[in-house]
Design a protein around this motif. Structure first.
Motif, PDB file in Angstrom:
ATOM      1  N   ARG A 102      -1.276 -24.488 -22.495  1.00  0.00           N
ATOM      2  CA  ARG A 102       0.017 -24.339 -23.129  1.00  0.00           C
ATOM      3  C   ARG A 102       0.012 -25.188 -24.529  1.00  0.00           C
ATOM      4  O   ARG A 102      -0.560 -26.152 -24.454  1.00  0.00           O
ATOM      5  CB  ARG A 102       1.383 -24.709 -22.181  1.00  0.00           C
ATOM      6  N   ALA A 104       1.883 -26.433 -28.019  1.00  0.00           N
ATOM      7  CA  ALA A 104       3.135 -26.595 -28.732  1.00  0.00           C
ATOM      8  C   ALA A 104       3.030 -27.392 -30.008  1.00  0.00           C
ATOM      9  O   ALA A 104       3.763 -28.294 -30.536  1.00  0.00           O
ATOM     10  CB  ALA A 104       4.216 -27.426 -27.769  1.00  0.00           C
ATOM     11  N   ASP A 106       3.072 -26.562 -33.190  1.00  0.00           N
ATOM     12  CA  ASP A 106       4.003 -26.076 -34.172  1.00  0.00           C
ATOM     13  C   ASP A 106       5.540 -26.541 -33.888  1.00  0.00           C
ATOM     14  O   ASP A 106       6.177 -26.849 -34.734  1.00  0.00           O
ATOM     15  CB  ASP A 106       4.016 -24.516 -34.143  1.00  0.00           C
ATOM     16  N   GLU A 107       5.726 -26.911 -32.512  1.00  0.00           N
ATOM     17  CA  GLU A 107       7.091 -27.336 -32.202  1.00  0.00           C
ATOM     18  C   GLU A 107       6.892 -28.548 -31.010  1.00  0.00           C
ATOM     19  O   GLU A 107       7.084 -28.155 -29.893  1.00  0.00           O
ATOM     20  CB  GLU A 107       8.143 -26.295 -31.682  1.00  0.00           C
ATOM     21  N   GLY A 136      10.301 -26.111 -22.224  1.00  0.00           N
ATOM     22  CA  GLY A 136      11.003 -24.968 -21.811  1.00  0.00           C
ATOM     23  C   GLY A 136       9.926 -23.715 -21.306  1.00  0.00           C
ATOM     24  O   GLY A 136       8.987 -24.040 -21.403  1.00  0.00           O
ATOM     25  N   PRO A 137      10.532 -22.361 -21.098  1.00  0.00           N
ATOM     26  CA  PRO A 137       9.826 -21.517 -20.911  1.00  0.00           C
ATOM     27  C   PRO A 137       8.729 -21.042 -22.032  1.00  0.00           C
ATOM     28  O   PRO A 137       9.195 -21.087 -23.217  1.00  0.00           O
ATOM     29  CB  PRO A 137      10.774 -20.148 -20.597  1.00  0.00           C
ATOM     30  N   PRO A 138       7.546 -20.369 -21.845  1.00  0.00           N
ATOM     31  CA  PRO A 138       6.834 -19.897 -23.033  1.00  0.00           C
ATOM     32  C   PRO A 138       7.496 -18.956 -23.638  1.00  0.00           C
ATOM     33  O   PRO A 138       8.028 -17.851 -23.130  1.00  0.00           O
ATOM     34  CB  PRO A 138       5.485 -19.432 -22.184  1.00  0.00           C
ATOM     35  N   PRO A 139       7.407 -18.755 -24.846  1.00  0.00           N
ATOM     36  CA  PRO A 139       7.831 -17.734 -25.720  1.00  0.00           C
ATOM     37  C   PRO A 139       6.940 -16.361 -25.568  1.00  0.00           C
ATOM     38  O   PRO A 139       6.033 -16.519 -25.120  1.00  0.00           O
ATOM     39  CB  PRO A 139       7.699 -18.301 -27.255  1.00  0.00           C
ATOM     40  N   GLN A 140       7.677 -15.226 -25.650  1.00  0.00           N
ATOM     41  CA  GLN A 140       7.191 -13.840 -25.726  1.00  0.00           C
ATOM     42  C   GLN A 140       6.193 -13.617 -26.538  1.00  0.00           C
ATOM     43  O   GLN A 140       6.298 -13.971 -27.725  1.00  0.00           O
ATOM     44  CB  GLN A 140       8.364 -12.928 -25.551  1.00  0.00           C
ATOM     45  N   ARG A 141       5.176 -13.340 -26.198  1.00  0.00           N
ATOM     46  CA  ARG A 141       3.887 -12.801 -26.929  1.00  0.00           C
ATOM     47  C   ARG A 141       4.313 -11.416 -27.544  1.00  0.00           C
ATOM     48  O   ARG A 141       4.864 -10.706 -27.045  1.00  0.00           O
ATOM     49  CB  ARG A 141       2.596 -12.650 -26.206  1.00  0.00           C
ATOM     50  N   ARG A 142       3.916 -11.390 -28.763  1.00  0.00           N
ATOM     51  CA  ARG A 142       4.051 -10.059 -29.683  1.00  0.00           C
ATOM     52  C   ARG A 142       2.856  -9.793 -30.641  1.00  0.00           C
ATOM     53  O   ARG A 142       2.051 -10.684 -30.807  1.00  0.00           O
ATOM     54  CB  ARG A 142       5.370  -9.997 -30.320  1.00  0.00           C
ATOM     55  N   TRP A 144       1.188  -9.475 -34.120  1.00  0.00           N
ATOM     56  CA  TRP A 144       1.311  -9.720 -35.542  1.00  0.00           C
ATOM     57  C   TRP A 144       0.269  -9.323 -36.530  1.00  0.00           C
ATOM     58  O   TRP A 144      -0.761  -9.072 -35.865  1.00  0.00           O
ATOM     59  CB  TRP A 144       1.411 -11.449 -35.757  1.00  0.00           C
TER      60      TRP A 144
END
Length: 206
Positions: A102, A104, A106-107, A136-142, A144
């Motif tokens: 995991r 993080a 960037d944040e 928190g939960p991993p962000p949804q991949r999309r 780009w």
């Protein structure tokens, strides 16, 4: 899985025998890990307690302490010789290899409550889990669209391409703006330099 826990200093293990650790990124390494995607993190110069394969790792950046990634220790590949052609040469140090699970960068999340003993610190598994839960939960991949446009003067298309890659290798993400937008929404395009959004419109700077 049975694990010898004698090497764990002020640490604990889970029921499955795996340990938990905090690993501090060396100075200047945070930017390198943030700017270019890496599957693993390799660290050398560790002389004290070392995690074992399968152990969980919280990767931290310092000043201020913050969690930037999670990972697991990968199995060592064995010591390598300084000169592979000379069987009498000294063996090179085997690095600690952490496979990212995991990111993080960037944040990052604050980790001020941790007391670090050095580059590697044993953690109580509960303390590790509490820190990991802050992500928190991993962000949804999309999907780009990422592009890099460079005006290049050359005597042929092939030469232009060669110059393009030469500039990319020389300047890299620290100087070249990359343009990114969600697939299907090119109007939302943003420019990024040094891993952060950068305004490329000189008129807006006035």
């Amino acid at each position: 899985m049975t694990t010898d826990t004698a090497h764990r200093v002020n640490g604990a293990t889970r029921a499955d025998g795996t340990g938990a650790w905090a690993v501090l990124l060396p100075a200047g390494r945070f930017d390198a890990e943030r700017l270019v995607h890496h599957d693993t993190l390799e660290l050398t110069g560790l002389t004290d307690a070392r995690p074992r394969p399968g152990d969980q790792v919280a990767v931290l950046a310092d000043d201020p302490p913050r969690l930037v990634a999670l990972g697991r220790v990968a199995a060592a590949t064995g010591q390598r010789r300084e000169d592979p052609d000379d069987p009498q040469s000294e063996r090179a140090e085997t690095p600690l290899v952490v496979t990212y699970t995991r990111r993080a960068f960037d944040e990052p999340v604050p980790a001020d409550a941790l007391t670090l003993d050095g580059p590697v610190t044993a953690l109580d598994p509960d303390a590790f889990q509490e820190l990991a839960d802050r992500l928190g939960p991993p962000p949804q991949r999309r999907s780009w669209l990422v592009s890099l446009d460079l005006p290049i003067e050359a005597d042929s298309p092939a030469e232009a391409v060669r110059l393009f890659w030469a500039y990319v290798q020389e300047l890299g993400p620290r100087e070249l703006p990359a343009f990114v937008s969600p697939s299907g929404d090119e109007l939302a395009m943003q420019a990024f330099v040094l891993g952060t959004e950068a305004n490329q419109d000189p008129e807006e700077d006035d």
